[in-house]
Design a protein around this motif. Structure first.
Motif, PDB file in Angstrom:
ATOM      1  N   UNK A  99     105.848  22.669  20.370  1.00  0.00           N
ATOM      2  CA  UNK A  99     106.992  23.587  21.476  1.00  0.00           C
ATOM      3  C   UNK A  99     108.229  22.877  21.833  1.00  0.00           C
ATOM      4  N   UNK A 100     108.816  23.921  22.069  1.00  0.00           N
ATOM      5  CA  UNK A 100     110.430  23.873  22.532  1.00  0.00           C
ATOM      6  C   UNK A 100     110.173  23.935  24.374  1.00  0.00           C
ATOM      7  N   UNK A 101     111.124  22.797  25.126  1.00  0.00           N
ATOM      8  CA  UNK A 101     110.503  23.779  26.402  1.00  0.00           C
ATOM      9  C   UNK A 101     111.048  24.949  26.933  1.00  0.00           C
ATOM     10  N   UNK A 102     111.533  26.114  26.237  1.00  0.00           N
ATOM     11  CA  UNK A 102     111.353  27.421  26.500  1.00  0.00           C
ATOM     12  C   UNK A 102     109.486  27.468  26.217  1.00  0.00           C
ATOM     13  N   UNK A 103     109.202  27.385  25.266  1.00  0.00           N
ATOM     14  CA  UNK A 103     108.189  27.554  25.557  1.00  0.00           C
ATOM     15  C   UNK A 103     106.593  26.345  26.152  1.00  0.00           C
ATOM     16  N   UNK A 104     107.710  25.521  26.309  1.00  0.00           N
ATOM     17  CA  UNK A 104     106.402  24.828  27.107  1.00  0.00           C
ATOM     18  C   UNK A 104     106.735  25.597  28.986  1.00  0.00           C
ATOM     19  N   UNK A 105     107.591  26.111  29.211  1.00  0.00           N
ATOM     20  CA  UNK A 105     108.198  27.124  30.675  1.00  0.00           C
ATOM     21  C   UNK A 105     107.087  28.767  30.430  1.00  0.00           C
ATOM     22  N   UNK A 106     107.072  29.013  29.044  1.00  0.00           N
ATOM     23  CA  UNK A 106     106.600  30.306  29.458  1.00  0.00           C
ATOM     24  C   UNK A 106     104.774  29.839  29.597  1.00  0.00           C
ATOM     25  N   UNK A 107     104.173  28.619  28.492  1.00  0.00           N
ATOM     26  CA  UNK A 107     102.784  27.750  29.103  1.00  0.00           C
ATOM     27  C   UNK A 107     102.675  27.730  30.718  1.00  0.00           C
ATOM     28  N   UNK A 108     103.904  26.844  30.735  1.00  0.00           N
ATOM     29  CA  UNK A 108     103.124  26.947  32.470  1.00  0.00           C
ATOM     30  C   UNK A 108     103.676  27.336  33.555  1.00  0.00           C
ATOM     31  N   UNK A 109     103.937  28.926  32.951  1.00  0.00           N
ATOM     32  CA  UNK A 109     104.322  30.057  33.711  1.00  0.00           C
ATOM     33  C   UNK A 109     102.493  30.914  33.563  1.00  0.00           C
ATOM     34  N   UNK A 110     102.140  30.615  32.395  1.00  0.00           N
ATOM     35  CA  UNK A 110     100.798  31.256  32.213  1.00  0.00           C
ATOM     36  C   UNK A 110      99.905  30.686  32.500  1.00  0.00           C
ATOM     37  N   UNK A 111      99.696  29.187  33.287  1.00  0.00           N
ATOM     38  CA  UNK A 111      98.959  28.431  33.496  1.00  0.00           C
ATOM     39  C   UNK A 111      98.281  29.039  34.873  1.00  0.00           C
ATOM     40  N   UNK A 112     100.368  28.355  35.756  1.00  0.00           N
ATOM     41  CA  UNK A 112     100.222  29.160  37.009  1.00  0.00           C
ATOM     42  C   UNK A 112      99.640  30.260  36.909  1.00  0.00           C
ATOM     43  N   UNK A 113      99.006  31.070  36.518  1.00  0.00           N
ATOM     44  CA  UNK A 113      99.275  32.827  37.011  1.00  0.00           C
ATOM     45  C   UNK A 113      97.222  32.858  37.113  1.00  0.00           C
ATOM     46  N   UNK A 114      97.235  31.402  36.082  1.00  0.00           N
ATOM     47  CA  UNK A 114      95.855  31.648  35.772  1.00  0.00           C
ATOM     48  C   UNK A 114      94.914  30.489  37.487  1.00  0.00           C
ATOM     49  N   UNK A 115      95.850  29.496  37.150  1.00  0.00           N
ATOM     50  CA  UNK A 115      95.538  28.406  38.146  1.00  0.00           C
ATOM     51  C   UNK A 115      96.791  28.522  39.258  1.00  0.00           C
ATOM     52  N   UNK A 116      96.504  28.360  40.109  1.00  0.00           N
ATOM     53  CA  UNK A 116      98.228  28.266  41.086  1.00  0.00           C
ATOM     54  C   UNK A 116      98.320  26.870  41.840  1.00  0.00           C
ATOM     55  N   UNK A 117      97.391  25.852  41.837  1.00  0.00           N
ATOM     56  CA  UNK A 117      96.844  24.491  41.927  1.00  0.00           C
ATOM     57  C   UNK A 117      98.647  23.946  40.751  1.00  0.00           C
ATOM     58  N   UNK A 118      98.925  24.129  39.976  1.00  0.00           N
ATOM     59  CA  UNK A 118      99.597  23.962  38.914  1.00  0.00           C
ATOM     60  C   UNK A 118     101.507  24.741  38.975  1.00  0.00           C
ATOM     61  N   UNK A 119     101.450  25.169  39.820  1.00  0.00           N
ATOM     62  CA  UNK A 119     102.831  25.710  40.556  1.00  0.00           C
ATOM     63  C   UNK A 119     103.349  24.655  41.316  1.00  0.00           C
ATOM     64  N   UNK A 120     104.668  23.952  40.566  1.00  0.00           N
ATOM     65  CA  UNK A 120     105.766  23.830  41.688  1.00  0.00           C
ATOM     66  C   UNK A 120     106.712  24.359  42.332  1.00  0.00           C
ATOM     67  N   UNK A 121     106.866  25.123  43.786  1.00  0.00           N
ATOM     68  CA  UNK A 121     107.942  25.150  44.143  1.00  0.00           C
ATOM     69  C   UNK A 121     109.391  25.015  44.608  1.00  0.00           C
ATOM     70  N   UNK A 122     108.890  23.165  44.872  1.00  0.00           N
ATOM     71  CA  UNK A 122     110.248  22.375  44.282  1.00  0.00           C
ATOM     72  C   UNK A 122     110.875  22.687  43.207  1.00  0.00           C
ATOM     73  N   UNK A 123     112.121  22.145  43.358  1.00  0.00           N
ATOM     74  CA  UNK A 123     112.865  22.804  41.627  1.00  0.00           C
ATOM     75  C   UNK A 123     112.759  21.746  41.218  1.00  0.00           C
TER      76      UNK A 123
END
Length: 238
Positions: free
Chosen positions: A1-25
């Motif tokens: 996966x490239x960086x864009x696909x990783x970002x999409x995957x993290x966004x998908x996981x964040x919708x299912x498990x908010x604990x993985x969301x990082x608010x700090x840039x």
């Protein structure tokens, strides 16, 4: 996966498990770099059964712990091992004398199977014909005439005298003695006759293969050949 696909995957996981969301840039950037470093060789999806989102959803459903890159890398490695374990290398279509092309095609097929781009090739059952053989291999075999070149066959003749004698007899039009069972030494069809080694007590100590078949076996093969010739001529006479 490239960086864009990783970002999409993290966004998908964040919708299912908010604990993985990082608010700090800065934390989000570090998380993206870490996941890309660990999952860069894992595809998002393949045409044959792999989808990283399915693996992520399965982990979130059954595990109380927050998902980590290893929780996706392990299923991917299991997927690869399973496909390679079910794969039976098909005969490459490249010229067998071209070792580099032969090896490259074999390795490329394995990589495609492991990456989920091709289905594993199952071992084919042995059939009586040669159906499905690559046309180029068929043409090569027709040109050579045998899977054993004539020079190699001649070089092997001293080491397998029974087979050499059988081939010479067939070429001369004589009956194939090894096509019938020998009534003297009980050798089965296809096996050379054997001579007995008698001990001082008149007992059989051992047997050794004969270069030529027993005369009785030759007579049986000649009679069988005569019957077949007679049967083949009967429809023509009728």
């Amino acid at each position: 996966m490239d960086r864009r696909e990783i970002a999409a995957l993290l966004a998908y996981i964040g919708r299912l498990d908010p604990r993985t969301i990082r608010t700090d840039q800065g934390e989000a950037r570090d998380q993206l770099a870490q996941w890309h470093e660990l999952l860069g060789d894992v595809p998002m999806a393949t045409p044959h059964g792999w989808d990283v989102r399915v693996a992520a959803r399965r982990h979130i459903r059954i595990s109380p712990f927050a998902i980590l890159p290893a929780d996706l890398a392990r299923p991917w490695e299991s997927y690869r091992r399973d496909r390679l374990a079910r794969h039976s290398d098909p005969t490459p279509s490249a010229d067998p004398d071209d070792q580099a092309a032969w090896t490259a095609e074999l390795a490329g097929t394995r990589r495609a199977v492991a990456a989920g781009l091709a289905e594993p090739a199952q071992a084919r059952a042995i059939t009586s014909g040669r159906e499905g053989t690559d046309p180029r291999l068929e043409a090569m075999l027709d040109q050579v005439g045998s899977c054993i070149p004539a020079a190699a066959r001649a070089a092997l003749a001293p080491y397998r005298p029974a087979r050499a004698a059988r081939e010479a007899a067939i070429v001369q039009g004589q009956p194939d003695a090894l096509s019938v069972r020998c009534e003297w030494c009980k050798a089965q069809p296809g096996e050379p006759c054997r001579r007995r080694r008698i001990g001082p007590d008149d007992g059989v100590r051992a047997t050794a293969p004969r270069a030529t078949p027993h005369p009785g076996r030759l007579d049986l093969a000649a009679a069988r050949q005569a019957r077949r010739t007679e049967q083949a001529q009967q429809p023509a006479l009728a």
